[in-house]
Design an enzyme around this catalytic site. Structure first.
Site, PDB file in Angstrom:
ATOM      1  N   SER A 129    -113.393-123.237 -81.132  1.00 47.65           N
ATOM      2  CA  SER A 129    -114.540-122.816 -80.323  1.00 47.65           C
ATOM      3  C   SER A 129    -115.657-122.304 -81.211  1.00 47.65           C
ATOM      4  O   SER A 129    -115.405-121.751 -82.292  1.00 47.65           O
ATOM      5  CB  SER A 129    -114.074-121.687 -79.405  1.00 47.65           C
ATOM      6  OG  SER A 129    -115.168-121.007 -78.860  1.00 47.65           O
ATOM      7  N   TYR A 153    -109.268-113.225 -77.954  1.00 51.80           N
ATOM      8  CA  TYR A 153    -109.317-114.673 -77.709  1.00 51.80           C
ATOM      9  C   TYR A 153    -109.845-115.395 -78.953  1.00 51.80           C
ATOM     10  O   TYR A 153    -109.238-116.352 -79.451  1.00 51.80           O
ATOM     11  CB  TYR A 153    -110.203-114.989 -76.493  1.00 51.80           C
ATOM     12  CG  TYR A 153    -110.619-116.449 -76.419  1.00 51.80           C
ATOM     13  CD1 TYR A 153    -109.710-117.440 -76.086  1.00 51.80           C
ATOM     14  CD2 TYR A 153    -111.934-116.838 -76.716  1.00 51.80           C
ATOM     15  CE1 TYR A 153    -110.084-118.776 -76.044  1.00 51.80           C
ATOM     16  CE2 TYR A 153    -112.325-118.170 -76.666  1.00 51.80           C
ATOM     17  CZ  TYR A 153    -111.397-119.146 -76.339  1.00 51.80           C
ATOM     18  OH  TYR A 153    -111.775-120.464 -76.305  1.00 51.80           O
ATOM     19  N   LYS A 157    -108.230-118.214 -81.971  1.00 51.73           N
ATOM     20  CA  LYS A 157    -108.807-119.474 -82.490  1.00 51.73           C
ATOM     21  C   LYS A 157    -108.861-119.431 -84.020  1.00 51.73           C
ATOM     22  O   LYS A 157    -108.515-120.399 -84.698  1.00 51.73           O
ATOM     23  CB  LYS A 157    -110.211-119.698 -81.918  1.00 51.73           C
ATOM     24  CG  LYS A 157    -110.237-119.944 -80.418  1.00 51.73           C
ATOM     25  CD  LYS A 157    -109.492-121.207 -80.035  1.00 51.73           C
ATOM     26  CE  LYS A 157    -109.502-121.466 -78.539  1.00 51.73           C
ATOM     27  NZ  LYS A 157    -108.472-122.428 -78.112  1.00 51.73           N
TER      28      LYS A 157
HETATM   29  P1  NAD Z   1    -108.487-124.567 -68.929  1.00 47.53           P
HETATM   30  O1  NAD Z   1    -107.943-123.195 -68.655  1.00 47.53           O
HETATM   31  O2  NAD Z   1    -109.128-125.291 -67.808  1.00 47.53           O
HETATM   32  O3  NAD Z   1    -107.315-125.492 -69.529  1.00 47.53           O
HETATM   33  C1  NAD Z   1    -106.278-124.983 -70.331  1.00 47.53           C
HETATM   34  C2  NAD Z   1    -104.966-125.491 -69.749  1.00 47.53           C
HETATM   35  O4  NAD Z   1    -103.879-125.017 -70.539  1.00 47.53           O
HETATM   36  C3  NAD Z   1    -104.714-125.015 -68.317  1.00 47.53           C
HETATM   37  O5  NAD Z   1    -104.451-126.128 -67.495  1.00 47.53           O
HETATM   38  C4  NAD Z   1    -103.513-124.086 -68.440  1.00 47.53           C
HETATM   39  O6  NAD Z   1    -102.708-124.121 -67.269  1.00 47.53           O
HETATM   40  C5  NAD Z   1    -102.815-124.638 -69.671  1.00 47.53           C
HETATM   41  N1  NAD Z   1    -101.987-123.680 -70.412  1.00 47.53           N
HETATM   42  C6  NAD Z   1    -102.331-122.459 -70.872  1.00 47.53           C
HETATM   43  N2  NAD Z   1    -101.311-121.901 -71.537  1.00 47.53           N
HETATM   44  C7  NAD Z   1    -100.276-122.795 -71.516  1.00 47.53           C
HETATM   45  C8  NAD Z   1     -98.965-122.806 -72.034  1.00 47.53           C
HETATM   46  N3  NAD Z   1     -98.467-121.756 -72.701  1.00 47.53           N
HETATM   47  N4  NAD Z   1     -98.189-123.890 -71.821  1.00 47.53           N
HETATM   48  C9  NAD Z   1     -98.667-124.960 -71.137  1.00 47.53           C
HETATM   49  N5  NAD Z   1     -99.902-125.013 -70.615  1.00 47.53           N
HETATM   50  C10 NAD Z   1    -100.698-123.934 -70.800  1.00 47.53           C
HETATM   51  O7  NAD Z   1    -109.476-124.452 -70.166  1.00 47.53           O
HETATM   52  P2  NAD Z   1    -110.506-125.508 -70.762  1.00 47.53           P
HETATM   53  O8  NAD Z   1    -111.878-125.027 -70.491  1.00 47.53           O
HETATM   54  O9  NAD Z   1    -110.130-126.876 -70.360  1.00 47.53           O
HETATM   55  O10 NAD Z   1    -110.236-125.283 -72.319  1.00 47.53           O
HETATM   56  C11 NAD Z   1    -109.333-126.083 -73.058  1.00 47.53           C
HETATM   57  C12 NAD Z   1    -109.246-125.550 -74.483  1.00 47.53           C
HETATM   58  O11 NAD Z   1    -110.556-125.548 -75.045  1.00 47.53           O
HETATM   59  C13 NAD Z   1    -108.740-124.109 -74.586  1.00 47.53           C
HETATM   60  O12 NAD Z   1    -107.942-124.005 -75.736  1.00 47.53           O
HETATM   61  C14 NAD Z   1    -110.003-123.302 -74.756  1.00 47.53           C
HETATM   62  O13 NAD Z   1    -109.787-122.106 -75.445  1.00 47.53           O
HETATM   63  C15 NAD Z   1    -110.871-124.261 -75.557  1.00 47.53           C
HETATM   64  N6  NAD Z   1    -112.316-124.009 -75.414  1.00 47.53           N
HETATM   65  C16 NAD Z   1    -112.868-123.985 -74.169  1.00 47.53           C
HETATM   66  C17 NAD Z   1    -114.236-123.697 -74.033  1.00 47.53           C
HETATM   67  C18 NAD Z   1    -114.879-123.624 -72.669  1.00 47.53           C
HETATM   68  O14 NAD Z   1    -115.961-123.044 -72.562  1.00 47.53           O
HETATM   69  N7  NAD Z   1    -114.291-124.207 -71.610  1.00 47.53           N
HETATM   70  C19 NAD Z   1    -115.025-123.465 -75.166  1.00 47.53           C
HETATM   71  C20 NAD Z   1    -114.424-123.530 -76.429  1.00 47.53           C
HETATM   72  C21 NAD Z   1    -113.057-123.801 -76.533  1.00 47.53           C
HETATM   73  N1  UFG Z   2    -124.485-115.509 -68.472  1.00 45.46           N
HETATM   74  C1  UFG Z   2    -125.194-114.857 -67.485  1.00 45.46           C
HETATM   75  N2  UFG Z   2    -124.562-114.606 -66.299  1.00 45.46           N
HETATM   76  C2  UFG Z   2    -123.274-114.983 -66.047  1.00 45.46           C
HETATM   77  C3  UFG Z   2    -122.567-115.659 -67.073  1.00 45.46           C
HETATM   78  C4  UFG Z   2    -123.188-115.907 -68.280  1.00 45.46           C
HETATM   79  O1  UFG Z   2    -126.351-114.496 -67.670  1.00 45.46           O
HETATM   80  O2  UFG Z   2    -122.746-114.711 -64.947  1.00 45.46           O
HETATM   81  C5  UFG Z   2    -125.169-115.829 -69.748  1.00 45.46           C
HETATM   82  C6  UFG Z   2    -124.525-115.191 -70.961  1.00 45.46           C
HETATM   83  O3  UFG Z   2    -124.999-113.884 -71.160  1.00 45.46           O
HETATM   84  C7  UFG Z   2    -124.906-116.182 -72.064  1.00 45.46           C
HETATM   85  C8  UFG Z   2    -124.965-117.530 -71.340  1.00 45.46           C
HETATM   86  O4  UFG Z   2    -125.099-117.219 -69.954  1.00 45.46           O
HETATM   87  O5  UFG Z   2    -126.199-115.889 -72.532  1.00 45.46           O
HETATM   88  C9  UFG Z   2    -123.704-118.345 -71.534  1.00 45.46           C
HETATM   89  O6  UFG Z   2    -122.565-117.565 -71.178  1.00 45.46           O
HETATM   90  P1  UFG Z   2    -121.106-118.198 -70.992  1.00 45.46           P
HETATM   91  O7  UFG Z   2    -120.182-117.087 -70.610  1.00 45.46           O
HETATM   92  O8  UFG Z   2    -121.179-119.373 -70.093  1.00 45.46           O
HETATM   93  O9  UFG Z   2    -120.785-118.762 -72.440  1.00 45.46           O
HETATM   94  P2  UFG Z   2    -120.627-118.014 -73.840  1.00 45.46           P
HETATM   95  O10 UFG Z   2    -121.470-118.747 -74.820  1.00 45.46           O
HETATM   96  O11 UFG Z   2    -120.847-116.563 -73.729  1.00 45.46           O
HETATM   97  O12 UFG Z   2    -119.091-118.213 -74.150  1.00 45.46           O
HETATM   98  C10 UFG Z   2    -118.415-119.448 -73.898  1.00 45.46           C
HETATM   99  C11 UFG Z   2    -116.921-119.175 -73.725  1.00 45.46           C
HETATM  100  C12 UFG Z   2    -116.339-118.715 -75.024  1.00 45.46           C
HETATM  101  C13 UFG Z   2    -116.624-119.728 -76.078  1.00 45.46           C
HETATM  102  C14 UFG Z   2    -118.115-119.958 -76.185  1.00 45.46           C
HETATM  103  C15 UFG Z   2    -118.416-121.026 -77.195  1.00 45.46           C
HETATM  104  O13 UFG Z   2    -116.710-118.192 -72.738  1.00 45.46           O
HETATM  105  O14 UFG Z   2    -114.944-118.608 -74.897  1.00 45.46           O
HETATM  106  O15 UFG Z   2    -118.637-120.358 -74.922  1.00 45.46           O
HETATM  107  O16 UFG Z   2    -117.695-122.159 -76.924  1.00 45.46           O
HETATM  108  F1  UFG Z   2    -116.158-119.285 -77.250  1.00 45.46           F
END
Ligand code: NAD
Ligand code: UFG
Length: 348
Positions: A129, A153, A157
């Protein structure tokens, strides 16, 4: 025989979209997920969207920390590579429950890596991430920037990235790609699959979409005194389909020789403010999003966006969609599925 890919966390938001792109790209996919933060309905819908490729998808409800179950799966099926999405991802929850995050994300990954190694499967794509850049001193963020973690969290990573670098150093047969995602948004253009967070959304676009369908009255904007175009935080939003395609590009890269353990940003290279994103969504949906201005959210960075050069050059991948398409597809999903995969009775 088509490549057979194990996808951990494949029922989740990014996983389900990536599994669909894999199937359409001619891969076989086996999903393991404990459904902790997802619904099996997503898998059924991916199968339907994949049409004739649907039968190339298998699903096993399994926790990654269940070593016996994982061993049994690897003993019965040969995997060419693993895409590892499974993990918990709520920043605030990780501060409240650090041990839950360390247990799930670290022990889940270590168990996976051990079982992979013992079955000779040493190709991995891991979901890292942009959070590992912390509060970047400058933008765009390049892969060489110093890394830091600002919450448990993010630390999972960083640890997993380091674990991957260490196992490659210990055994050069491993081929590992660490993908640092920026801010994934949007949904498949069909509107049939999309993001369906449990409880109150932590992230901007899921919250905006719930305001648009009437589930929440207002969007709280966290901070309007940043040194940005309109005072609100700036991020690099990337369409989830572009992000999914980045995983196919990474799998193709794993077929090259001598790649070792490499890291790539997956972003668009463009920064968009909260207000710019809200305006784009209002335009796409025709809905007004009432705003409440509030203080900065603790831990938030001011401006984060990616340098995309390395991924373009080495993965031959570049994001195609802009915020218009992201908002169009987010609204398409939200308007057809206002309660995600659930119903008013099952939602908070
Ligand atoms: P998500 O929660 O929708 O998907 C993650 C999935 O993993 C879920 O379906 C959950 O049930 C499953 N899971 C969690 N722990 C498990 C375990 N121990 N065994 C089996 N299954 C398990 O999240 P997402 O947004 O699809 O994110 C996927 C990956 O990408 C994650 O590792 C997350 O940290 C990473 N990531 C997400 C974002 C974002 O903004 N969505 C940004 C950066 C990185
Ligand atoms: N924000 C608001 N109101 C809300 C939610 C978010 O104003 O209700 C703002 C935040 O302050 C930020 C922007 O919208 O300025 C984006 O916020 P997000 O929470 O959507 O995303 P972040 O960049 O803060 O974080 C996300 C994930 C992290 C990940 C990161 C980079 O939550 O886990 O993106 O991938 F690490």
């Amino acid at each position: 025989m088509p490549h057979n890919i194990l996808v951990t966390g494949g029922c989740g938001y990014i996983g389900s979209h990536t599994v669909l792109q894999l199937l359409l790209g001619g891969f076989r996919a086996t999903v393991v997920d404990n459904l902790d933060n997802s619904s099996e309905i997503a898998i059924q819908r991916v199968k339907e969207l994949a049409g004739e490729h649907g039968p190339n998808l298998d699903f096993h409800k399994m926790d990654l920390r269940d070593r016996a179950a994982l061993e049994e799966l690897f003993a019965s099926t040969k995997f060419d590579a693993v895409i590892h999405f499974a993990g918990l991802k709520a920043v605030g929850e990780s501060v409240q429950k650090p041990l839950l995050y360390y247990d799930n994300n670290l022990n889940g990954t270590i168990t996976l890596l051990e079982v992979m190694a013992s079955h000779g499967c040493k190709k991995l794509v891991f979901s890292s991430s942009a959070t590992v850049y912390g509060w970047p001193k400058e933008v765009p963020c390049t892969e060489e920037f110093p890394l830091c973690a600002t919450n448990p969290y993010g630390r999972t990573k960083l640890f997993i990235e380091d674990i991957c670098r260490d196992i490659y150093r210990s055994d050069s047969e491993w081929k590992i790609i660490l993908l640092r995602y920026f801010n994934p948004v949007g949904a498949h253009p069909s509107g049939y699959i999309g993001e369906d967070p449990r409880g109150i959304p932590n992230n901007l676009m899921p919250y905006v979409q719930q305001v648009a369908v009437g589930r929440r009255p207002t969007l709280t904007v966290f901070g309007n005194d940043y040194a940005t175009v309109d005072g609100t935080g700036v991020r690099d939003y990337i369409h989830v389909i572009d992000l999914s395609d980045g995983h196919i590009a990474a799998l193709n890269k794993l077929d090259e020789s001598g790649i070792g353990c490499e890291v790539y940003n997956l972003g668009t290279g463009k920064g968009t403010s909260v207000l710019e994103m809200v305006t784009a969504f209002e335009k796409a949906s025709g809905k007004e999003i009432p705003l409440v201005m509030a203080a900065r959210r603790p831990g938030d960075a001011e401006i984060v966006y990616a340098s995309t050069e390395k991924a373009e050059r080495e993965l031959n991948w570049k994001a195609k969609y802009g915020i218009e398409e992201m908002c169009r597809d987010q609204w398409n999903w939200a308007s057809q599925n206002p309660y995600g995969y659930g119903s008013p009775e099952t939602s908070d």
